[in-house]
Motif scaffolding. Structure first.
Motif, PDB file in Angstrom:
ATOM      1  N   UNK A   1      40.364  32.371  48.215  1.00  0.00           N
ATOM      2  CA  UNK A   1      41.187  32.968  49.261  1.00  0.00           C
ATOM      3  C   UNK A   1      41.330  32.040  50.446  1.00  0.00           C
ATOM      4  N   UNK A   2      42.156  32.414  51.401  1.00  0.00           N
ATOM      5  CA  UNK A   2      42.377  31.599  52.578  1.00  0.00           C
ATOM      6  C   UNK A   2      43.211  32.346  53.588  1.00  0.00           C
ATOM      7  N   UNK A   3      43.624  31.625  54.609  1.00  0.00           N
ATOM      8  CA  UNK A   3      44.357  32.262  55.704  1.00  0.00           C
ATOM      9  C   UNK A   3      45.853  32.330  55.461  1.00  0.00           C
ATOM     10  N   UNK A   4      46.367  31.609  54.457  1.00  0.00           N
ATOM     11  CA  UNK A   4      47.796  31.637  54.146  1.00  0.00           C
ATOM     12  C   UNK A   4      47.981  31.815  52.637  1.00  0.00           C
ATOM     13  N   UNK A   5      49.168  32.240  52.189  1.00  0.00           N
ATOM     14  CA  UNK A   5      49.415  32.390  50.745  1.00  0.00           C
ATOM     15  C   UNK A   5      49.388  31.076  49.979  1.00  0.00           C
ATOM     16  N   UNK A   6      49.360  29.955  50.696  1.00  0.00           N
ATOM     17  CA  UNK A   6      49.404  28.646  50.041  1.00  0.00           C
ATOM     18  C   UNK A   6      48.021  28.057  49.814  1.00  0.00           C
ATOM     19  N   UNK A   7      46.979  28.767  50.233  1.00  0.00           N
ATOM     20  CA  UNK A   7      45.624  28.274  50.042  1.00  0.00           C
ATOM     21  C   UNK A   7      45.174  28.461  48.593  1.00  0.00           C
ATOM     22  N   UNK A   8      43.972  28.007  48.288  1.00  0.00           N
ATOM     23  CA  UNK A   8      43.466  28.030  46.920  1.00  0.00           C
ATOM     24  C   UNK A   8      43.161  29.458  46.459  1.00  0.00           C
ATOM     25  N   UNK A   9      43.511  29.738  45.209  1.00  0.00           N
ATOM     26  CA  UNK A   9      43.206  31.032  44.610  1.00  0.00           C
ATOM     27  C   UNK A   9      42.075  30.879  43.589  1.00  0.00           C
ATOM     28  N   UNK A  10      41.225  31.892  43.505  1.00  0.00           N
ATOM     29  CA  UNK A  10      40.184  31.940  42.478  1.00  0.00           C
ATOM     30  C   UNK A  10      40.212  33.308  41.820  1.00  0.00           C
ATOM     31  N   UNK A  11      39.751  33.386  40.590  1.00  0.00           N
ATOM     32  CA  UNK A  11      39.717  34.659  39.870  1.00  0.00           C
ATOM     33  C   UNK A  11      38.713  35.593  40.522  1.00  0.00           C
ATOM     34  N   UNK A  12      39.127  36.851  40.772  1.00  0.00           N
ATOM     35  CA  UNK A  12      38.244  37.808  41.435  1.00  0.00           C
ATOM     36  C   UNK A  12      37.734  38.878  40.485  1.00  0.00           C
ATOM     37  N   UNK A  13      38.645  39.528  39.749  1.00  0.00           N
ATOM     38  CA  UNK A  13      38.222  40.607  38.869  1.00  0.00           C
ATOM     39  C   UNK A  13      39.397  41.058  38.017  1.00  0.00           C
ATOM     40  N   UNK A  14      39.095  41.795  36.968  1.00  0.00           N
ATOM     41  CA  UNK A  14      40.119  42.473  36.188  1.00  0.00           C
ATOM     42  C   UNK A  14      40.333  43.855  36.788  1.00  0.00           C
ATOM     43  N   UNK A  15      41.583  44.154  37.121  1.00  0.00           N
ATOM     44  CA  UNK A  15      41.915  45.450  37.700  1.00  0.00           C
ATOM     45  C   UNK A  15      42.116  46.446  36.570  1.00  0.00           C
ATOM     46  N   UNK A  16      41.158  47.350  36.407  1.00  0.00           N
ATOM     47  CA  UNK A  16      41.193  48.274  35.276  1.00  0.00           C
ATOM     48  C   UNK A  16      40.679  49.640  35.710  1.00  0.00           C
ATOM     49  N   UNK A  17      41.329  50.719  35.269  1.00  0.00           N
ATOM     50  CA  UNK A  17      40.842  52.063  35.590  1.00  0.00           C
ATOM     51  C   UNK A  17      39.448  52.298  35.011  1.00  0.00           C
ATOM     52  N   UNK A  18      38.623  53.035  35.717  1.00  0.00           N
ATOM     53  CA  UNK A  18      37.255  53.258  35.270  1.00  0.00           C
ATOM     54  C   UNK A  18      37.193  54.089  33.997  1.00  0.00           C
ATOM     55  N   UNK A  19      38.176  54.951  33.768  1.00  0.00           N
ATOM     56  CA  UNK A  19      38.123  55.819  32.590  1.00  0.00           C
ATOM     57  C   UNK A  19      38.920  55.276  31.405  1.00  0.00           C
TER      58      UNK A  19
END
Length: 207
Positions: A1-19
C-alpha cells in the motif's frame, strides 16, 4: 500500500464470504448503505444458474456471510441460461438501486434488471424490489448489458454498457462499448434507461 494509487501493491487476502469461502464468485463490486459497505457479486444460485449475492464488509478485505437477494426467476432472465450477473450500484436523490445483467450474454436477449432498495436489512431479499427488463436490443445493438454508471460534475448520469452487432448475440470479441446519458422520471428518483442508439447517432455531451 501507499499514499497514492501509483504506489506498490501487495497481495492482502482473498475476499470470500464466511459461509461459502470456496464457491465461485464473479463481478464483485461495493455497495454502500447508511455508511456500511457490502460486497455484492454474482455466484451460483441455490437451484440452477447465477444469482446476486450480498455480504457485509468488516474492512476492505474481510466479508461476512453471504445472502441471496436476486434469483433469475423471470422469463427475461432465462434466455439461454438462468443468469443474474454484473451488479452495479446506482444512487440518486437518496434512493439506492442495483442494476444487473440478465440471461446468457451470448444471446440477443441479454439485458438489464433493476433492484430497488426499500429500506430494512440490505441482506434480506425482502428489502429489494425487482423490475425489468431494461436496455434491450435496439437499433442494431444486440445483447446490451453488463453496465456501469458515472455522474458528470454537472450532475448528469451516464450509463456505460457493451453490445454486439451480431443479431444472434455474442459474448466474445465481437462487442463494443457504448455510452449514453440517462434521465429520471418526474418523481426525481426513478431511472429512465435509454434505448441503445444507432452507432451513427450523435450522443450529447453534458458538463
Amino acid at each position: 500500500g501507499g499514499s497514492t494509487p501509483y504506489d506498490t501493491y501487495t497481495y492482502r487476502a482473498q475476499l470470500a464470504p464466511t459461509n461459502a469461502p470456496n464457491d465461485w464468485a464473479i463481478d464483485g463490486t461495493i455497495l454502500t448503505i447508511s455508511g456500511t459497505n457490502y460486497f455484492v457479486f454474482s455466484g451460483k444460485d441455490t437451484t440452477a444458474g447465477q444469482a446476486i449475492w450480498i455480504a457485509p464488509l468488516t474492512n476492505a478485505y474481510t466479508a461476512g456471510a453471504r445472502s441471496l437477494i436476486s434469483h433469475p426467476l423471470e422469463s427475461w432472465e432465462r434466455n439461454g441460461w438462468y443468469v443474474n450477473e454484473g451488479p452495479q450500484p446506482l444512487y440518486h436523490n437518496g434512493t439506492i438501486y442495483l442494476s444487473y445483467s440478465a440471461s446468457l450474454c451470448s444471446t440477443p436477449n441479454y439485458s438489464l434488471g433493476l433492484l430497488k432498495y426499500n429500506g430494512g436489512d440490505p441482506t434480506s431479499i425482502n428489502s429489494w424490489t425487482k423490475t425489468g427488463p431494461y436496455l434491450t436490443s435496439a437499433n442494431g445493438n444486440y445483447g446490451p448489458g453488463h453496465n456501469g454508471f458515472f455522474t458528470t460534475p454537472g450532475g448528469v448520469t451516464y450509463i456505460v454498457f457493451h453490445a454486439t452487432p451480431d443479431s444472434a448475440g455474442d459474448c466474445g470479441g465481437n462487442r463494443y462499448t457504448m455510452i449514453q446519458p440517462m434521465s429520471w422520471k418526474s418523481d426525481g428518483v426513478t431511472p429512465v434507461f435509454p434505448v441503445p442508439a444507432a452507432l451513427s447517432a450523435s450522443i450529447p455531451a453534458y458538463p
